[in-house]
Design an enzyme around this catalytic site. Structure first.
Site, PDB file in Angstrom:
ATOM      1  N   ASP A 293      -2.285  -7.729  -5.717  1.00 55.48           N
ATOM      2  CA  ASP A 293      -2.694  -6.583  -4.918  1.00 55.48           C
ATOM      3  C   ASP A 293      -3.140  -5.413  -5.789  1.00 55.48           C
ATOM      4  OD1 ASP A 293      -3.194  -5.421  -2.528  1.00 55.48           O
ATOM      5  OD2 ASP A 293      -1.109  -5.198  -1.910  1.00 55.48           O
TER       6      ASP A 293
ATOM      7  N   CYS B  54       0.800  -1.223   0.000  1.00 56.82           N
ATOM      8  CA  CYS B  54       0.000   0.000   0.000  1.00 56.82           C
ATOM      9  C   CYS B  54       0.836   1.278   0.000  1.00 56.82           C
ATOM     10  CB  CYS B  54      -0.973  -0.006   1.168  1.00 56.82           C
ATOM     11  SG  CYS B  54      -0.316  -0.662   2.699  1.00 56.82           S
TER      12      CYS B  54
ATOM     13  N   ARG C 135       7.182 -11.217   5.292  1.00 60.89           N
ATOM     14  CA  ARG C 135       6.655 -11.123   6.650  1.00 60.89           C
ATOM     15  C   ARG C 135       7.359 -12.126   7.554  1.00 60.89           C
ATOM     16  NH1 ARG C 135       0.126 -10.351   5.486  1.00 60.89           N
ATOM     17  NH2 ARG C 135       0.366  -8.572   4.080  1.00 60.89           N
TER      18      ARG C 135
ATOM     19  N   GLN D 110       1.370 -11.012  -3.608  1.00 57.88           N
ATOM     20  CA  GLN D 110      -0.054 -10.682  -3.567  1.00 57.88           C
ATOM     21  C   GLN D 110      -0.541 -10.213  -4.931  1.00 57.88           C
ATOM     22  OE1 GLN D 110       0.357  -7.705  -0.383  1.00 57.88           O
ATOM     23  NE2 GLN D 110      -1.021  -8.951   0.843  1.00 57.88           N
TER      24      GLN D 110
ATOM     25  N   HIS E 256      -4.819  -1.192  -5.327  1.00 60.21           N
ATOM     26  CA  HIS E 256      -5.317  -0.080  -4.514  1.00 60.21           C
ATOM     27  C   HIS E 256      -6.093   0.853  -5.429  1.00 60.21           C
ATOM     28  CE1 HIS E 256      -2.129  -1.764  -2.012  1.00 60.21           C
ATOM     29  NE2 HIS E 256      -2.929  -1.409  -1.025  1.00 60.21           N
TER      30      HIS E 256
ATOM     31  N   LYS F 161     -12.893  -4.256   6.784  1.00 61.33           N
ATOM     32  CA  LYS F 161     -12.721  -4.926   5.492  1.00 61.33           C
ATOM     33  C   LYS F 161     -13.809  -5.961   5.247  1.00 61.33           C
ATOM     34  CE  LYS F 161      -9.405  -8.218   7.465  1.00 61.33           C
ATOM     35  NZ  LYS F 161      -8.234  -9.063   7.207  1.00 61.33           N
TER      36      LYS F 161
ATOM     37  N   HIS G  90      -8.084  -1.040  -0.468  1.00 63.01           N
ATOM     38  CA  HIS G  90      -7.101  -2.106  -0.649  1.00 63.01           C
ATOM     39  C   HIS G  90      -7.866  -3.340  -1.129  1.00 63.01           C
ATOM     40  CE1 HIS G  90      -4.246  -0.073   2.332  1.00 63.01           C
ATOM     41  NE2 HIS G  90      -5.394   0.531   2.566  1.00 63.01           N
TER      42      HIS G  90
END
Length: 602
Positions: free
Chosen positions: A349, A300, A329, A347, A351, A430, A476
């Protein structure tokens, strides 16, 4: 059905606690509801601990919580306990259950309990995590333990249970502490429910993605490289690449723009975002030129900087950025599990920056995207709204308004959803997508998170209709969650029988004799020109053995090539999925495969 507890304001209390604290509420009965099973499984954990104590008198116990897959207890003994010891512990548990021991609750001061367990370092470790002065104990027969409950009134109600596996666990989940023993188990009020669950576990073992990943040569791990760092072998990399390509086109036709952020950012960026304050235990840090940097655990922050790179007008919104973002992580060693929990993953991912008025439409569009992807892989799914967690940024008004906005949007479309109290991200509530696999297990994958905190913290702005600067809403969004986890789930869902469109090898050609190899190579090259992967099984084995070897590879289609096929430019096709055999011309064959691939467009 017999009452076993009380539900008050979402909190479960056993009958003893409800009476002691004068708590009224909805009666919980022994009916296999979520609440009743929590009471049963908590009591079954204590029954297991009691059995272990009788079999191993030196045993010391840490904690024994209820978890999504049943319950477990962490303890240590001088003996080495393995899965082979579980039947012996189960037998002792049944004896204790048949003794119909009352389960009694009593209160004691912190000092009294500390003195009672003064030589038990594990119990002292539990006490160090509790701040209350008055604590509760639960006792059954000769066994007692420090516990808040809830518990059943009597061990006679614990009938249908099974211990599932032995594992190692760091004391308190801290890698710096000693490794102790953990035993997992499951329990139901209904014997048939237990039978069905055990049957599912047996099927799950056959489908284990770690086993199939090795057999199909998809991925590997190496202690030399490091725990939780998967290496994709050619078969797995081909599968993953096909999945990436399908999703890439699906993003582009929906107006998403591809971007790429760095994998390492200055630590001050994570100060601004709140990650250092709320997520540092999961992050990796390093120092460069006397400045602290961190590997990104999420994408992000990079995407916000990309959004801020140019002046954005309200006419440009919603602005959709997406990336196959590699993140790192710091997972505990005991928590890692094949592709399901790793330290490096990618991911899918995105945004999306939009106005508050656009937020509902963006959420609906994302949910349509999720539906299309999951239908492609024959997944059913459920939706949950996750609310404010214990660690969070932003005031209560933000959380209430944003959570209500999400629920209102779902209600408007009559979308059914559950509530996951406290399950939100630290920066916003979320929507979580929970997929159901072929044997009924539920998995967390996709997510849609509404965030006005990070745009505010990073001063992300666009020019509104009045020519003034205004803060956008940041959504997100991930659909698969991560490629690693999704491929692990998909492997188990389809037992390694991947859909044609992403199968690592889509066709295996089996030439009957060496004189047929050239035509097999010609077909292989034509498939490659059409973005399809195949192999030629022309090893020095009998025809039947090569066909059996091809079958074990779980490929969708096998093509046998002999004199007739070479002469007539045809193929003898065996469709493993449809269990059909047919003959067709080469052109018709390739056209048919292309049509299957076109059907994967989302």
């Amino acid at each position: 059905m017999e009452p076993i507890g009380v539900l008050n304001d979402g909190q479960i209390y056993d009958l003893q606690t409800a009476e002691a604290l004068n708590i009224q509420g909805e009666v919980i009965k022994a009916d296999n509801s979520k609440e009743s099973l929590e009471i049963l499984r908590h009591s079954c954990a204590h029954l297991m601990a009691q059995a272990i104590k009788e079999l191993y008198p030196e045993a010391k116990f840490f904690v024994g919580p209820v978890v999504s897959e049943g319950f477990y207890y962490d303890f240590k003994v001088e003996s080495k306990i393995s899965d082979e010891d579980l039947p012996k512990i189960e037998k002792k548990m049944k004896e204790l259950a048949n003794a119909k021991l009352p389960i009694e609750r009593y209160e004691a001061s912190r000092e009294e309990i500390s003195q009672k367990f003064n030589s038990d370092e594990l119990k002292q470790a539990v006490l160090s995590r509790i701040t209350d002065d008055t604590l509760t104990m639960y006792k059954q027969g000769d066994f007692e333990d420090l516990c808040r409950g809830p518990h059943l009134p009597n061990t006679r109600m614990i009938r249908s249970f099974k211990l599932t596996r032995v594992a190692g666990a760091y004391l308190g989940g801290d890698e710096k502490n000693e490794m102790i023993t953990r035993i997992y188990g499951i329990a139901f009020f209904d014997k048939q429910e237990l039978f069905d669950y055990v049957k599912m576990l047996e099927e799950a073992k056959k489908r284990d993605h770690r086993k199939l990943g090795t057999e199909l040569e998809l991925f590997t791990f190496s202690d030399d490289v490091g725990a939780g760092l998967p290496m994709w072998l050619p078969n797995g990399a081909r599968l993953r690449s096909k999945l990436e390509h399908i999703l890439y086109k699906a993003h582009r036709v929906r107006g998403y723009e591809p971007v790429r952020g760095p994998e390492i950012l200055k630590s001050k960026m994570w100060d601004i975002s709140g990650h250092n304050a709320n997520y540092s235990q999961n992050m990796y840090y390093t120092t460069i030129d006397e400045q602290q940097y961190a590997m990104k655990p999420m994408n992000c922050v990079g995407h916000i900087q990309i959004f801020k790179n140019s002046l954005v007008s309200y006419k440009d919104l919603p602005k959709k950025l997406f990336e196959y973002g590699v993140v790192h992580r710091h997972e505990m060693s005991g928590a890692m599990h094949g592709l399901f929990r790793v330290r490096e993953f990618t991911q899918d991912d995105s945004h999306i920056f939009c106005t508050q008025d656009q937020m509902k439409d963006v959420i609906f569009e994302v949910l349509e995207f999720v539906d299309a992807v999951l239908k492609l892989f024959d997944f059913k799914y459920e939706i949950e709204v996750s609310t404010k967690p214990e660690k969070a940024i932003g005031d209560d008004m933000f959380w209430e308004k944003t959570t209500k906005g999400i629920m209102d949007a779902l209600d408007e479309k009559n979308i059914t959803y559950g509530i996951d109290e406290g399950g939100g991200a630290f920066y916003g509530p979320k929507i979580d997508i929970k997929i159901l696999d072929a044997i009924g297990r539920k998995w967390q994958c996709g997510t849609v998170q509404v965030d006005m905190n990070l745009p505010s913290r990073f001063e992300a702005e666009y020019i509104n209709e009045k020519g003034e600067k205004e803060q956008p809403v940041m959504i997100h969004r991930a659909i698969l969650g991560s490629f690693e986890r999704f491929i692990g789930i998909l492997t188990e869902h389809c037992a390694g029988e991947f859909p044609f469109v992403i199968a690592p090898t889509q066709v295996i050609f089996v030439p009957i004799a060496d004189t047929h190899n050239e035509y097999a190579k010609e077909l292989q090259n034509e498939l490659l020109q059409n973005s399809m992967d195949s192999k030629i099984f022309n090893m020095n084995e009998s025809l039947n053995k090569r066909i059996r070897m091809a079958e074990k590879q779980r490929v969708p289609m096998i093509v046998v090539i002999g004199d007739e096929e070479v002469e007539n430019k045809t193929v003898a096709l065996r469709d493993r999925r449809k269990r059909e055999q047919s003959n067709m011309g080469k052109t018709e064959f390739i056209q048919m495969l292309n049509e299957i691939n076109k059907g994967s467009e989302i």
